[in-house]
Design an enzyme around this catalytic site. Structure first.
Site, PDB file in Angstrom:
ATOM      1  CG  LEU A 177      -1.867  -1.336   1.244  1.00 59.22           C
ATOM      2  CD1 LEU A 177      -2.434  -1.212   2.608  1.00 59.22           C
ATOM      3  CD2 LEU A 177      -2.631  -1.630   0.244  1.00 59.22           C
ATOM      4  NE  ARG A 178       5.357   0.948  -3.337  1.00 54.51           N
ATOM      5  CZ  ARG A 178       6.357   0.277  -3.718  1.00 54.51           C
ATOM      6  NH1 ARG A 178       7.172   0.310  -2.789  1.00 54.51           N
ATOM      7  NH2 ARG A 178       7.065   0.132  -4.922  1.00 54.51           N
ATOM      8  CG  ASP A 225       4.817  -9.664  -5.088  1.00 55.43           C
ATOM      9  OD1 ASP A 225       4.603  -9.148  -3.835  1.00 55.43           O
ATOM     10  OD2 ASP A 225       5.882  -9.966  -5.684  1.00 55.43           O
TER      11      ASP A 225
END
Lengths: 315, 419
Positions: free
Chosen positions: B59-60, B301
């Site tokens: 999700l960064r 991924d």
């Protein structure tokens, strides 16, 4: 599979990125054109006006003297304007991206980008982003390709041996890291050389190298037997200690070219080297300077071949 | 809030149920009661299945908000029918402190979209040297511990980490890759890497690491989930490990079920992935392993990457691809190629993944959380990167013609996405 990005819709050479995938006819066209330029380089006025008014940008992201110089001479003999950019020392260290650099230079009206880069495939990335009238010539990318070196090697072989269809060629040394070897192997197999050999210890051969169409030898004496052409590869200093090889001495003992080993090849064999040479590491001085050596003519032909490539892509 | 989904083809892989009928939802759960609904969804011609569970989606946040945000990626998850996801700890800073995990959980919860299950860092800063405070991280909400793609070269540390995790019964998720053999490599060591002059990662970088890890599972009894297997050899090691009864499970990324090293073409940086795309033989062994349930799950991924990260020479490009919105169509494509019934296909992204994650969703039994994906398995889907909800637009499947479109997504009984 994408279309070969080097060719335009008419199948003509738009960029020179790799010898792989180029049809035989285009290789022949480049070599024939180069032949016509060899005369020019021997004249008193060494210039033809084919690229007059065009700009050639030498974009070297990796330091090089020899290749850059020969490209510069070739462009000047075609009457082009040449701009040398040593990017290794400028924008890259300032954090500018590769494509930003190219876009900026493109805004300065470039016609040909001659690109050297440490990363395999970088010229392909640039070629995908340049304008339709701009051309990219790969001057060496990572371990991938060095097509003008491969072409000048092919030119040299054709000059001395005339015909590829009966030749046995041995390429000796660090094939793993060598873009020169890959380009030459692809050129030789395209032009129909029946036997291309690579000679090296396992540590210097990439896995599955046989799939390139070569025969692998670990014993140099066996591999040299009856060869028409012997191509020595440069061994970088950093490979000589550590896990690749134990020492330069041991390497020279097993894979260095000496007069005694060269005697196993054909009597009229030629010896080539892309330079710069490590005398006493991969090649003995007596061979490098001996009667079989065509190492200096290679350099001369290199200029004519680079003229041919630039005049064909931008002509 | 009561909801009725009418006329759907209801597929519950956990029970094997597959038939047209109605599905009722009450108080956020699947219900057997058929009281008067507040809303009716007519799902004629559509499949209603448990919401998908993705075992790896980045999700960064925190740290890489310029590549993607929780908002954008959880929106992408719902558009892909993904109602639960595990996020790896390779944020910046990594998820190695309870405070960070707590914040992430709160932010995700406030958005009330897909359920987010953070994986805690196994070692401090993912440096592979010191253990994190696993018990405190678990309290903060970590469901397992992982190194993400960061190397853990020191087997002494790995051994201790597994011992410590086993003490408390925490699962450990590991991607097997020998750090030395993989060093500097960017592509599968083979003919293609040789031709393109790309530094290779040999397949035995994976199998050697996996064999070591399996030996440590035997020694410690730790529960280990192996992430993103990429080689035929690893599938065989897992087959033997399962036969032996070791407490292990594993997954594969959807890319590796469909692509191989040849797809790199002329240095396509969209195919720069971790682990690398391997040979066609490996790809086929992974697809078969997933069918035989040697591999439990497929995951996306998901890794959103900005243009700057991908517009680089192959080796320098950031590895990864966007995937949340492609998990369903690519899993369906795999199932179709293996000629599997839909319920079996969907098990790989529902009940099997729920079991790995240790959650009660992933099934449609009465009382289970009403996380539901309602989709049209036949609707054509052309992958157009600009149309993805994810901020990550880079995928090797750009331009591919797939099938499978999500129409509604429910999380805890709420309709959180409809198209």
């Amino acid at each position: 599979m994408q279309r070969n990005p080097q060719l335009n819709a008419q199948g003509e050479l738009q960029h020179l990125l790799s010898i792989e995938g180029l049809p035989r006819e285009i290789l022949g066209q480049i070599l024939d054109t180069a032949e016509s330029f060899v005369g020019v380089t021997e004249r008193e006025v060494k210039k033809v006006p084919l690229l007059r008014g065009k700009s050639v940008f030498n974009l070297f992201f990796e330091p090089s003297t020899r290749t850059r110089t020969t490209f510069e001479i070739a462009a000047k003999r075609l009457s082009a304007d040449v701009i040398n950019l040593n990017i290794a020392l400028s924008s890259q260290t300032k954090g500018e991206s590769l494509l930003d650099t190219v876009a900026n230079l493109s805004a300065m009206q470039a016609d040909i980008f001659v690109v050297r880069h440490a990363s395999s495939g970088a010229p392909f990335l640039i070629a995908r982003h340049v304008k339709p009238h701009e051309h990219v010539v790969n001057a060496g990318d990572g371990r991938h390709a060095h097509p003008t070196q491969g072409l000048l090697d092919l030119y040299t072989i054709r000059h001395y041996k005339k015909d590829f269809s009966r030749l046995t060629v041995a390429i000796i040394g660090d094939v793993l890291h060598s873009r020169v070897a890959r380009s030459l192997i692809q050129g030789l197999t395209t032009l129909g050389a029946p036997q291309v050999r690579v000679i090296a210890p396992q540590t210097l051969l990439p896995s599955g190298v046989e799939a390139l169409g070569v025969k692998v030898f670990h014993d140099m004496r066996a591999g040299l037997r009856d060869c028409d052409v012997v191509v020595m590869l440069r061994l970088q200093n950093e490979r000589m200690k550590g896990a690749m090889l134990p020492s330069a001495q041991e390497y020279f003992k097993n894979y260095g070219l000496t007069a005694e080993k060269l005697a196993l090849a054909r009597e009229d064999a030629i010896v080539m080297h892309p330079g710069p040479m490590n005398r006493g590491v991969e090649i003995d001085s007596s061979v490098a300077d001996g009667p079989h050596s065509v190492i200096l003519p290679q350099v001369t032909f290199g200029i004519a071949v680079r003229m041919a490539v630039m005049s064909i892509v931008a002509g | 809030m009561r909801l009725a989904i009418k006329n759907a083809r209801i597929i519950d892989p956990a029970s094997g149920r597959d038939g047209v009928g109605d599905l009722h939802v009450a108080d956020g759960k699947i219900s057997e009661e058929h009281a008067r609904p507040d809303r009716v969804i007519d799902a004629k011609g559509l499949v209603a299945a448990p919401g998908f569970i993705d075992l790896s989606a980045r999700l960064r946040e925190p740290g890489f908000e310029y590549k993607a945000t929780l908002e954008s990626e959880l929106e992408a998850a719902l558009a892909g029918g993904v109602t639960s996801l595990a996020c790896p700890p390779d944020t910046d800073p990594p998820l190695d402190e309870p405070g960070l995990v707590d914040m992430l959980r709160r932010r995700a919860k406030a958005l009330s979209r897909a359920r987010v299950y953070p994986l805690g860092a196994l070692t401090v800063k993912l440096e592979g040297e010191r253990l994190t405070e696993m018990a405190q991280l678990a309290e903060a909400g970590c469901v397992a511990f992982s190194q993400a793609n960061a190397p853990l070269a020191n087997t002494q540390v790995l051994w201790r980490a597994l011992q410590y995790a086993a003490t408390f019964g925490f699962p450990v998720w590991l991607r097997p890759q020998d750090a030395w053999l993989a060093k500097d490599g960017v592509a599968h060591e083979g003919e293609l890497a040789t031709r393109l002059g790309l530094p290779g990662i040999p397949p035995f970088a994976e199998t050697i690491a996996l064999a070591t890890m399996l030996e440590l599972v035997r020694a410690t009894g730790a529960r280990v989930h192996f992430c993103r297997l990429s080689t035929a050899g690893a599938v065989e090691l897992m087959r033997a490990a399962r036969r032996e009864g070791l407490p292990v499970s594993c997954d594969v990324a959807i890319h590796h079920l469909h692509l191989c090293d040849m797809d790199l073409g002329y240095f396509d940086s969209n195919c720069r992935l971790e682990p690398p795309l391997r040979s066609a033989r490996d790809r086929d062994a992974l697809a078969r392993g997933l069918e035989e349930q040697i591999i439990d799950c497929a995951c996306s991924d998901h890794t959103p990457i900005d243009d700057d990260g991908k517009h680089l020479p192959f080796a320098e490009a950031e590895p990864g691809a966007t995937g949340l919105e492609l998990l369903l169509p690519l899993t369906l494509k795999w199932g179709e190629a293996r000629k599997l019934p839909l319920a079996k296909t969907l098990a790989r992204i529902t009940c099997n993944a729920a079991q790995v994650l240790g959650v009660s969703s992933g099934r449609l039994a009465a009382g289970a959380p009403a996380d539901v994906a309602i989709f049209d398995p036949k609707a054509p889907l052309r992958v157009v990167p600009e149309m993805l909800k994810s901020q990550g637009k880079h995928t090797p499947f750009a331009g591919h013609e797939l099938a499978g479109r999500v129409r509604y997504t429910l999380v805890a009984g709420n309709v959180v996405y409809e198209a």
